[in-house]
Design a protein around this motif. Structure first.
Motif, PDB file in Angstrom:
ATOM      1  N   VAL A   1      -5.875  16.446  46.468  1.00 26.62           N
ATOM      2  CA  VAL A   1      -6.492  17.757  46.694  1.00 26.62           C
ATOM      3  C   VAL A   1      -6.271  18.207  48.135  1.00 26.62           C
ATOM      4  O   VAL A   1      -6.032  19.390  48.403  1.00 26.62           O
TER       5      VAL A   1
ATOM      6  N   SER B   1      -2.856  19.450  35.759  1.00 25.89           N
ATOM      7  CA  SER B   1      -4.256  19.134  35.469  1.00 25.89           C
ATOM      8  C   SER B   1      -4.491  18.997  33.974  1.00 25.89           C
ATOM      9  O   SER B   1      -5.292  18.160  33.538  1.00 25.89           O
TER      10      SER B   1
ATOM     11  N   TRP C   1      -0.206  23.234  39.580  1.00 21.51           N
ATOM     12  CA  TRP C   1      -1.518  22.609  39.593  1.00 21.51           C
ATOM     13  C   TRP C   1      -2.189  22.616  38.224  1.00 21.51           C
ATOM     14  O   TRP C   1      -2.672  21.569  37.760  1.00 21.51           O
TER      15      TRP C   1
END
Length: 381
Positions: free
Chosen positions: A6, A162, A158
């Protein structure tokens, strides 16, 4: 590990690109290491040289890896940063001759491979040559598409990544909770119940997760400056898929919902991106796991438990990236085919001028453009 990931995401695109390239390099090392060049007696009568290795094998492995990366990422740099490349006299030769340079480098490697052929190692050397090229196709090319996703906008990397992680977690949770029926022999721990439960969970998660991140320009804007981070004031015209719209509810349904909720409901707001999220979720749930099954079959073929020890306790980097490579390629193909806007940019015009016009024609164009702008009342210094 999650905190570090992150942090890199927030620090900027260049850090995520470096992470993707690092993962790609580790996976390539793990996969190519499976092919041993130790020679043995063969049916063709090759000389037995037990304990010996071809001294050029590792050098050529990494040479082809470097050349492939040079070609692929050079193509990306020229495409995404043509407004910089074609305006810089020092970088212009690199851009205009990039492909012939890449081909020349590959040819040098090919000639080097042929020159390194040795009696007693021929079958192993040709086997490794094919192995390396298969690895370049499945790993390096896939990694290249993932980097392109980052350059198109962080959200295209992203969110799909995910979804794969989310699906893996939900498959484990549902499998441990209600799993009874084996799904596939290659992965005995996978269950039908876990597979189906993860599918519906990932669908719901995709809409919530993607809708949250589409609010930030940092996530949805294509890269024009590699120096930006999550704290930069990033501005761009959003892709139409991120623009909210309203859906007029069908009259009978409108009446039913109004009575059910006790208030008038005539429209439902939505963003087209949310519909695309469902497609990504379906692929992440139904197709991407087969990347993991492929890797499981791969390990069974070589009778190994783990690809490596780069991530202790997780079977190596390859075990973590098998589904991500497949998801990354699908995301890029889907985005570039159905979502990306194709329009004229300053960089594309500059590329046409530099590569298609002579110097005299360029000067003539500048003279005409100056005359036009002065006619519009624009002062040119």
């Amino acid at each position: 590990m999650i905190g570090g990931f992150v942090a890199l995401l927030l620090m900027g695109h260049v850090y995520m690109i470096m992470l993707a390239m690092l993962c790609q390099t580790i996976v390539y090392r793990e996969v190519t290491a499976l092919f041993s060049l130790k020679s043995h007696a063969s049916e063709s009568g090759e000389i037995e040289n037990k304990g010996k290795k071809d001294p050029w094998s590792k050098t050529l492995n990494w040479y082809f890896f470097a050349v492939t990366n040079y070609f692929l990422y050079g193509e990306s740099i020229i495409y995404y940063f043509k407004h910089v490349i074609f305006s810089d006299g020092q970088l212009l030769p690199f851009a205009t001759n990039h492909r012939i340079i890449s081909f020349t480098l590959y040819t040098i490697g090919f000639v080097g491979f042929v020159m390194s052929l040795r009696r007693g190692f021929l079958k192993q050397q040709f086997g490794l040559f094919c192995w390396v090229h298969m690895s370049l196709l499945l790993i390096v090319v896939s990694g290249h598409f993932i980097v392109n996703n980052i350059l198109e906008g962080m959200i295209w990397f992203w969110v799909p990544a995910s979804l794969v992680i989310c699906n893996d977690i939900f498959a484990y949770v549902w499998g441990m909770t209600v799993g009874r029926t084996p799904l596939i022999k290659l992965s005995p721990k996978k269950t039908v119940e876990g597979f189906v439960g993860a599918f519906w969970s990932t669908l719901l998660f995709s809409v919530l997760w993607g809708s949250y991140f589409m609010r930030f320009n940092y996530m949805i804007c294509p890269v024009h400056d590699l120096g930006v981070s999550a704290w930069s004031n990033v501005q761009c015209t959003p892709n139409p898929v991120f623009v909210w719209k309203v859906w007029q509810i069908w009259s009978p349904l409108r009446l039913f919902l109004s009575r059910l909720l006790g208030k008038s409901v005539t429209v439902i707001p939505y963003a087209p991106y949310q519909l695309h999220l469902l497609v990504f979720a379906v692929f992440a749930s139904l197709v991407a796991p087969f990347g993991g099954f492929f890797a499981s079959g791969f390990k069974r073929a070589f009778n190994i438990k783990d690809f490596g020890h780069s991530i202790p306790g997780h079977g190596g980097m390859t075990d973590r990236m098998d589904c991500q490579f497949l998801m990354g390629v699908f995301t890029y193909v889907y985005y570039s085919s159905l979502i990306r806007e194709h329009h004229v940019s300053v960089g594309s015009i500059l590329q046409m001028i530099v590569s298609g016009l002579t110097v005299n024609e360029q000067l003539e164009l500048m003279k005409d453009l100056r005359k036009y702008m002065q006619g519009q009342g624009i002062t040119i210094v």
